[in-house]
Enzyme design. Sequence first.
Site, short mmCIF file in Angstrom:
data_model
loop_
_atom_site.label_atom_id
_atom_site.label_comp_id
_atom_site.label_asym_id
_atom_site.label_seq_id
_atom_site.Cartn_x
_atom_site.Cartn_y
_atom_site.Cartn_z
N CYS A 166 103.99 54.95 -15.10
CA CYS A 166 105.19 55.19 -14.26
C CYS A 166 104.82 55.13 -12.79
O CYS A 166 105.68 54.91 -11.95
CB CYS A 166 105.77 56.57 -14.53
SG CYS A 166 105.68 57.10 -16.23
N GLU B 192 113.19 60.26 -16.73
CA GLU B 192 112.26 59.68 -15.77
C GLU B 192 112.29 58.19 -16.05
O GLU B 192 112.02 57.76 -17.17
CB GLU B 192 110.87 60.28 -16.00
CG GLU B 192 109.90 59.97 -14.89
CD GLU B 192 108.63 59.40 -15.45
OE1 GLU B 192 107.91 60.12 -16.14
OE2 GLU B 192 108.41 58.19 -15.21
#
Lengths: 525, 525
Positions: B302, B265
């Site tokens: 994120c 990720e």
Amino acid sequence: MSLTGEMLIGQSSVAGSRDPIHAINPSTGEQLEPGYLGGTAAEVDRAAQLAWDAFDQYRETSLDARARFLETIAGNVEALGDELLTRVMAETGLPRGRVEAELARTCKQLRLFADVVRSGEWLDVRIDSALPERQPIPRVDMRSRQIPLGPVVVFGASNFPLAFSVAGGDTSSALAAGCPVIVKAHSAHPGTSELVGRAVQKAVAECGMPEGVFSVLFGSGREVGAKLVADNRIKAVGFTGSFSGGTALMAIAQQRNEPIPVYAEMSSSNPVFLLPSALSNRGEALADGFVSTLTTCAGQYCTSPGLLIAEKGQALNTFITTAAAAINQSATQTMLTPGIYDAYEHGVTALSANPRVRTLAHALASDAPNQCRAALFAVSARDFMEDDSLHDEVFGSAALVVECNDQTEVLQVAECLEGQLTATLQLDEADLDAARKLMPILERKVGRVLVNGWPPGLEVGHTTVHGGPFPSTSDSRTTSVGSAAIVRFLRPVCYQAVPDNLLPDALKERNPLQLKRLYDGKWDL
Amino acid sequence: MSLTGEMLIGQSSVAGSRDPIHAINPSTGEQLEPGYLGGTAAEVDRAAQLAWDAFDQYRETSLDARARFLETIAGNVEALGDELLTRVMAETGLPRGRVEAELARTCKQLRLFADVVRSGEWLDVRIDSALPERQPIPRVDMRSRQIPLGPVVVFGASNFPLAFSVAGGDTSSALAAGCPVIVKAHSAHPGTSELVGRAVQKAVAECGMPEGVFSVLFGSGREVGAKLVADNRIKAVGFTGSFSGGTALMAIAQQRNEPIPVYAEMSSSNPVFLLPSALSNRGEALADGFVSTLTTCAGQYCTSPGLLIAEKGQALNTFITTAAAAINQSATQTMLTPGIYDAYEHGVTALSANPRVRTLAHALASDAPNQCRAALFAVSARDFMEDDSLHDEVFGSAALVVECNDQTEVLQVAECLEGQLTATLQLDEADLDAARKLMPILERKVGRVLVNGWPPGLEVGHTTVHGGPFPSTSDSRTTSVGSAAIVRFLRPVCYQAVPDNLLPDALKERNPLQLKRLYDGKWDL
């Protein structure tokens, strides 16, 4: 239907401009008409743009409309009838019975995916409802479904001109998922590809699907195949073929600005373990079954048994004697293409010349072209483990007996195998303990474990796993055959606090599609 | 518990031999003791061998034993209490409330996966029973289940020292799947990693698991991280971090003899679409919500909203004026590491210096070290679409307003975005038509679509999708958070005609584990 030699781009027929591709009848060596002029970057671009333009509409077609589309394809392919069977036989040298069975399987597969689409389970609908009173923080409404990845490129396979080609497993599972498909036809059976391609093209029109949902391109792997995989409108690749071809596509896909998944089914030697009691009780019957499997269609199956692993001794000697006699007397068989025949001869010659290897049997030659002469070899377990070249698949009716000193060596051989599509245990009741020791190793190595059968003749169902660890495939997490193949072309999307009138039907609270849902952690249908 | 500065390899504590790694308290710049001597190839080898040796045993532990192991880890991590909270705060500069919430989430996540393991649904048991009378050929008994891939390497993340690190989502989902885990600890929080690692190590012993099921290594990415990913005993990788780090691991994994999946990720700008009616009706409230989100924990999520996309006009001006005023007055916040602070400053400076970009707001500086000064910029849609550098994530409290001339340009901007973890729509009833046009584009671009919320504060549930198309992650087909994360570490195996006494319990006919099964195409529980 007369063959035109043209590519099918959406609803158009388009002549290529590169050197013509001609099928060769491998039984006679004769060149078949028409020639198929190869495509260029222009046709790749046109097919990719059409596929991209079709994607958003196609992926939201109703489950029933998409299922009927797959069924219409199946019907149209069946309706090709004898014209198709004749052309497949001419382009591949495969016998009629095999081609008929493959056609039936191809249509069954399309209808299986129609059922899969209608069930809607692949949408994997999940709902975690809002919990406004939850402490310390409320939960908002969250819903998820699977959506298709985008346009998919499918490479036709040489050895299954129907079931793994234009309307085969990759195409049907990708279309089922909601992905437009561009087929790069295999150059060995362009006529078959055009016939089946036109059947699909007709289904697109009959079902009112956007035209870009399906195209068939002809041409070289380097010019057409590589450009398709590199195109940024393509989002996944399905391939069945050689290790070198598959890994080349993987490299192209990884080097893109946006890497994409490649589902390549590449190579497998499909080890068969002949356990002592089975070998002792029924060695001759096993030898008959083995030779019969090895020599069916010149062993041109991804799952042909290329390795036999057993403990040395009288029982193995009997098996070998019986098998060798049958192989020596076996008739030669036409291979699919001159290239495959050359590769087979090269592989068999290398085994014959390997000083570690004994040649046990080799069928007599024939005057006809492209004839596979079945061959059987033997090697000691130690030599097998030391010589990596002996682990490579020889595509065709060749197999290698790996002779082990004892059970420990059998386990060592199992542990040193690369990833495989299948492993088979030939066992009797007294072999169960030995089998229990092998199972954990084999599970790690293969996609399918068989007992007392032979690996070809794969059933297309819900449990099917035609896959396995690298190098048998590029992605062990999936299968290329069976209903679970659809998941290769899907990814999840979560919808957080999206109002009902903005949600896709699959996720609406009143469940208009009557889907099975994981609602607050419990399946509600 | 006093920190020792040692690695945890199975049940052993092992001192490294490379340069010591020291955490830095980013609030003060002070170096924290102890130093963690980095590992070498020897420790990688030892941890990998232990993990490999543990795999076959661990993957066949009972569902209940494995669930209790995860619950024991959760309990042991919780029991670290204030010592852990204090160390996390010292190593990261994160405020206590946030660390407490992250600790709760981490333990909740471990317990969620305990429930997932117990349910057994992840085994995806399927049975197609024998049909000996079927024409033209009988069907043999076929059964399939999911098995774990093998030992997994997990890279700790800088921004979630608990929830995405030693016992975070990757570790808990891999352990749940039956995979041993080797953690490469993040060098920014080694003390936190040791504390949590010892809690897991203790759980391994308490639950009688094979010791190799868990190890924690310290060291450089190049020496320890790269060697782990290249090791042939490692079968998958979990990573949360930078684009450059993630793509470097992908390249190593692809270049192995046996390529393996990397779940990385990496980066996301998390576009927020401010639709006209919402902007007009509640622009100031939206600005308040946005600035509050942007400045929470220095925007080190994120899913921090880094792009705001809206049509030009008075409503957008009001939003900008309100947001800019709040940002100009916002207090600076300590960033996680000096490196992250430098990267943030570099990103903000590049935006400020870009002639296409207007600086709308920039918080005042502070004398303390590593302070994030929130910043807001604006750019025209045309310039945004022409300048790829403006699409890069700036990790921290920075955002860019993309000003569009009309709805068409909003759609064009959406279409030109790269893959994202999230996209958010701020909308009112009158915006629904505009939202309907955006939805198909956003679904293709992101893993999670939100309405009228802000993307951080991800719920950990069954519907969670923390994932998205490249470059937000390396593999859009999965999620790294939520119960579905377990499927990343599984692959299917089919058992064909395997006698009941050789089958794993999950597949035995009498269903001793009482699992939900797809039996002849129907779910039987």
